[in-house]
Design a protein around this motif. Structure first.
Motif: not given
Ligand SMILES: [Zn+2]
Length: 380
Positions: A198-200, A222, A230, A349, A352
């Motif tokens: 999810c990139g955060g 996340d 992640c 994610c 994640g």
């Molecule tokens: Zn993530």
């Protein structure tokens, strides 16, 4: 029992088993010995020609046949891969369609290794979370596609399923340890969407598909103790750069697929501008301005139009990005997209989940983190 489409519209296919197996029609059965590999050829219309290992015609049948292993627990080969359960093959005008029918638990074992990896250890809780998510997803599909000849595609249109080759001891252990468990709200399974990284921050379904989703699919940081779960992923941050000619070539190839009424030349690139972002920060509207007009791209379509210049990857990693243009002498020289994450970003994610597992979280924690107000329940 779930029905997974393995092939649709093929002219012929080879199948067999290391054990004794059988081809069954509506009225009769043909026995094949252990190790036999038979060819099934579309004979046009509703006809299937069955050829044995030596190439001799066994039978020519109409309609539908089933391929069954005769020994308990034995697998059937279809092309290069072994599968649990049995197969139903049907001839249609477009070719042969092959559906693998097997127990939901066996199906989940063939999915999660492809989706999140086959090794256990400190990733084991992530495997369990993926098992529960994959099972819930499949269970909902069983209910929704009752009138179709199959419930699930074998690809990432649903979940990547490769039969026995997707399994490992850790995968089997994760599935067995969570047998029958699903992600639920009010005792009903919910749609457990997930994506790679999810990139955060996870996405809302509306940012990706324009609509849809249940109230368990929220946009969520996340993060734990100032670090994203992640952050270890190689797609956590990325950059894709295009020479302007390449950018326009990619755009001209893929834009008309989504906007088919538009014809003619796209001209020279003038600007690439983010018009709007969704609540998670993902781009929901992008404008590509050229000498011949302004072209709008929305939501997940952006990933399938702005494909990567290498061509190796199917689409842009995500819609969670910034645009930077390199200009010289009033012309755009290069387009840089600097982004976060891989996949649509809705729901769990996967990277994640692996991060949480390594940090000591259990699979219940992982699932309730990504699916708001849900609980894991054993439903059978
Ligand atoms: Zn993530």
């Amino acid at each position: 029992v779930v029905r997974v489409a393995i092939q649709t519209h093929v002219a012929e296919i080879t199948a067999g088993s290391d054990h004794r197996w059988q081809v069954r029609t509506a009225t009769t059965a043909f026995a094949a010995g252990a190790g036999a590999r038979w060819r099934f050829v579309h004979g046009g219309g509703r006809t299937i020609r069955i050829l044995d290992t030596a190439g001799q015609l066994v039978a020519e049948v109409g309609g539908e046949i089933a391929l069954h292993p005769m020994d308990r627990g034995a697998t059937v080969w279809l092309g290069p891969r072994a599968y649990r359960g049995y197969f139903v093959m049907a001839a249609r005008d477009g070719g042969l369609a092959v559906v693998n029918r097997l127990l939901l638990e066996d199906y989940v074992k063939g999915v999660i290794g492809n989706e999140i990896g086959r090794s256990g250890g400190d990733r084991f809780e992530a495997l369990k979370a993926q098992a529960v998510a994959a099972r819930s997803y499949a269970y909902l599909k069983l209910a929704s596609r009752k009138t179709d000849p199959f419930d699930l595609h074998h690809s990432d249109r649903d979940q990547v399923y490769t039969g026995v080759s997707g399994e490992s001891p850790a995968v089997a252990e994760a599935v067995d340890a969570t047998a029958g468990e699903m992600v639920t709200q009010a005792r009903t399974p919910v749609e457990t969407l997930y994506s790679a990284c999810c990139g955060g921050k996870t996405a809302l379904p509306g940012e990706v598909w324009g609509a849809g989703g249940g109230r368990h699919l929220v946009s969520r940081h996340d993060r734990h103790r100032g670090r994203d779960h992640c952050a270890h992923s190689r797609h956590y941050r990325w950059r894709v750069s295009y020479e302007t000619d390449t950018f326009m070539a990619v755009f001209a190839t893929h834009y008309p697929r989504f906007h088919p009424t538009r014809g003619g030349s796209f001209g020279e690139l003038r600007d690439v501008r983010i018009v709007d972002r969704g609540p998670s920060g993902r781009v929901t509207e992008l404008e590509v301005r050229t000498t011949t007009g302004a072209f709008r791209l929305t939501n997940d379509t952006i990933r399938w139009v702005l494909r990567q210049p290498t061509g190796a990857k199917p689409g842009l990693f995500s819609t969670y990005f910034d645009v930077r243009l390199e200009r010289r002498g009033g012309r755009v020289r290069r387009v840089h997209l600097e982004g976060r994450g891989y996949g649509h970003g809705v729901g769990m994610c996967q990277e994640g989940a692996v991060g949480m597992s390594k940090d000591g979280f259990g699979y219940h924690d992982i699932l309730s983190h990504y699916y708001a107000d849900t609980e894991v329940r054993r439903l059978y």
